[in-house]
Design an enzyme around this catalytic site. Structure first.
Site, PDB file in Angstrom:
ATOM      1  N   THR A  47       0.833  -1.202   0.000  1.00 49.48           N
ATOM      2  CA  THR A  47       0.000   0.000   0.000  1.00 49.48           C
ATOM      3  C   THR A  47       0.865   1.249   0.000  1.00 49.48           C
ATOM      4  O   THR A  47       1.754   1.391   0.856  1.00 49.48           O
ATOM      5  CB  THR A  47      -0.922   0.016   1.233  1.00 49.48           C
ATOM      6  N   LYS A 189       9.476 -19.131  22.404  1.00 51.23           N
ATOM      7  CA  LYS A 189       8.546 -18.161  21.832  1.00 51.23           C
ATOM      8  C   LYS A 189       7.436 -18.872  21.054  1.00 51.23           C
ATOM      9  O   LYS A 189       6.283 -18.442  21.066  1.00 51.23           O
ATOM     10  CB  LYS A 189       9.302 -17.196  20.912  1.00 51.23           C
ATOM     11  N   ASN A 193       3.368 -18.453  21.205  1.00 53.39           N
ATOM     12  CA  ASN A 193       2.530 -18.201  20.037  1.00 53.39           C
ATOM     13  C   ASN A 193       1.467 -19.288  19.867  1.00 53.39           C
ATOM     14  O   ASN A 193       0.343 -19.011  19.443  1.00 53.39           O
ATOM     15  CB  ASN A 193       3.394 -18.125  18.779  1.00 53.39           C
ATOM     16  N   ARG A 267      -8.515 -12.485   7.449  1.00 49.03           N
ATOM     17  CA  ARG A 267      -7.316 -12.718   6.648  1.00 49.03           C
ATOM     18  C   ARG A 267      -6.803 -14.138   6.893  1.00 49.03           C
ATOM     19  O   ARG A 267      -7.124 -14.743   7.911  1.00 49.03           O
ATOM     20  CB  ARG A 267      -6.220 -11.708   7.019  1.00 49.03           C
ATOM     21  N   GLU A 270      -1.662 -17.600  10.268  1.00 45.35           N
ATOM     22  CA  GLU A 270      -0.381 -18.295  10.333  1.00 45.35           C
ATOM     23  C   GLU A 270      -0.506 -19.565  11.191  1.00 45.35           C
ATOM     24  O   GLU A 270       0.345 -19.841  12.034  1.00 45.35           O
ATOM     25  CB  GLU A 270       0.685 -17.372  10.916  1.00 45.35           C
TER      26      GLU A 270
END
Length: 307
Positions: A47, A189, A193, A267, A270
């Site tokens: 964008t 980590k 997540n 969207r 992941e």
């Protein structure tokens, strides 16, 4: 975890030129850190924007643009690329990598997961690919500015390519740690997540970890993930699941996560690199993953449908 390819020596410079591909929450934070230190990076994204804005408790940082949107118009390569797109957007970012990289350009991957090097390396032959662990909470706000809700910090593996990132971010708001045992840091980590993925299934934010039933479920899931992490070579103690729950409970109740924001915006998620990897690696090691067997298909369906 795949090892860093040391076949190519990274480009070294006291003032490495840099580009940020993907000026979202993480990319904007890194771009602002570089700009404040007088090292304004090239900005590349989907964008067109005249500037980026980072807001924190101390005020507003404006990073001058423009955000470039056409990789075919790039006329010079850089020493360092911060790749800050989601793992679901790597294919779309490939033209930027081809335009920005020369042999030896360091590509620092600011993504979740433990498979960063293996997923990005095929797009940048001859370039060191440097995985990272991102430790800061940054959220895109309505209007496109980014709200940084804590201190910015990256952890990188202690390899030669990391020196280029250290030099670029020297003296900035974004601190950099080098880890000899990066595998353990990255998997810790990943556990965080993976548990955050439960927010997608509930449609709730960090406040949900105040529920005793969610805590029990989360701890069981994290122990399952911990078994897989240890099988992958991570050295993590039995206390890690509870520490992760404690960290969620310490966050503001309205704190979200990037995968929840993607779900709310409809969207792609992941899910594969945050949760699916535990299921895949668990099966490879012959480990039972009963909670992953439920969580992963639900996240996949939430992301990819049909329906």
């Amino acid at each position: 975890m795949a090892q860093i390819d040391r076949a190519e020596e990274p480009t070294t410079s006291e003032n490495p030129t840099a580009a940020v591909v993907g000026p979202g929450a993480i990319g904007t934070t890194v771009a602002a850190a570089l700009h404040e230190a007088g090292r304004t990076p090239m900005l590349c994204g989907r964008t067109a924007r005249e500037r980026l804005e980072l807001q924190d408790a101390e005020g507003l940082v404006v990073v001058p643009g423009p955000v470039r949107t056409d990789p075919a118009r790039i006329e010079e390569t850089v020493d360092l690329v911060f790749l800050a797109v989601k793992s679901t957007q790597i294919d779309a970012a490939a033209p930027w990598l081809a335009a920005l990289c020369h042999t030896g350009t360091v590509v620092c991957v600011l993504q979740n997961g433990v498979e960063q090097e293996s997923t990005v390396a095929p797009y940048v032959p001859g370039c060191p690919v440097l995985p990272s662990v991102v430790w800061f909470p940054a959220q895109v706000q309505p209007g496109g500015s980014v709200w940084l809700r804590g201190e910015a910090r990256l952890t990188l593996p202690d390899v030669p390519a990391a020196r280029v990132v250290l030099e670029a971010l020297r003296g900035t708001r974004c601190s950099v740690d080098l880890a000899v045992d990066f595998t353990s840091v990255a998997w810790r980590k990943l556990l965080q997540n993976a548990a955050a993925g439960l927010m997608v299934l509930s449609g709730r934010r960090c406040g949900m970890f105040g529920r005793a039933d969610i805590v029990r479920l989360s701890l069981d899931y994290l122990r399952e993930c911990l078994d897989v992490a240890r099988a992958e070579g991570a050295v993590l103690g039995d206390e890690v699941p509870q520490e992760i729950i404690d960290s969620f409970q310490a966050y503001p109740a309205d704190m979200g996560t990037s995968i929840l924001a993607d779900r709310e915006a409809d969207r792609p998620l992941e899910w594969s690199i945050r949760n699916g990897v535990v299921l895949r690696r668990g099966r490879a090691h012959g480990l039972p993953t009963p909670i992953s067997d439920v969580v992963v298909p639900l996240l996949a369906a939430a992301s990819d449908g049909p329906g």
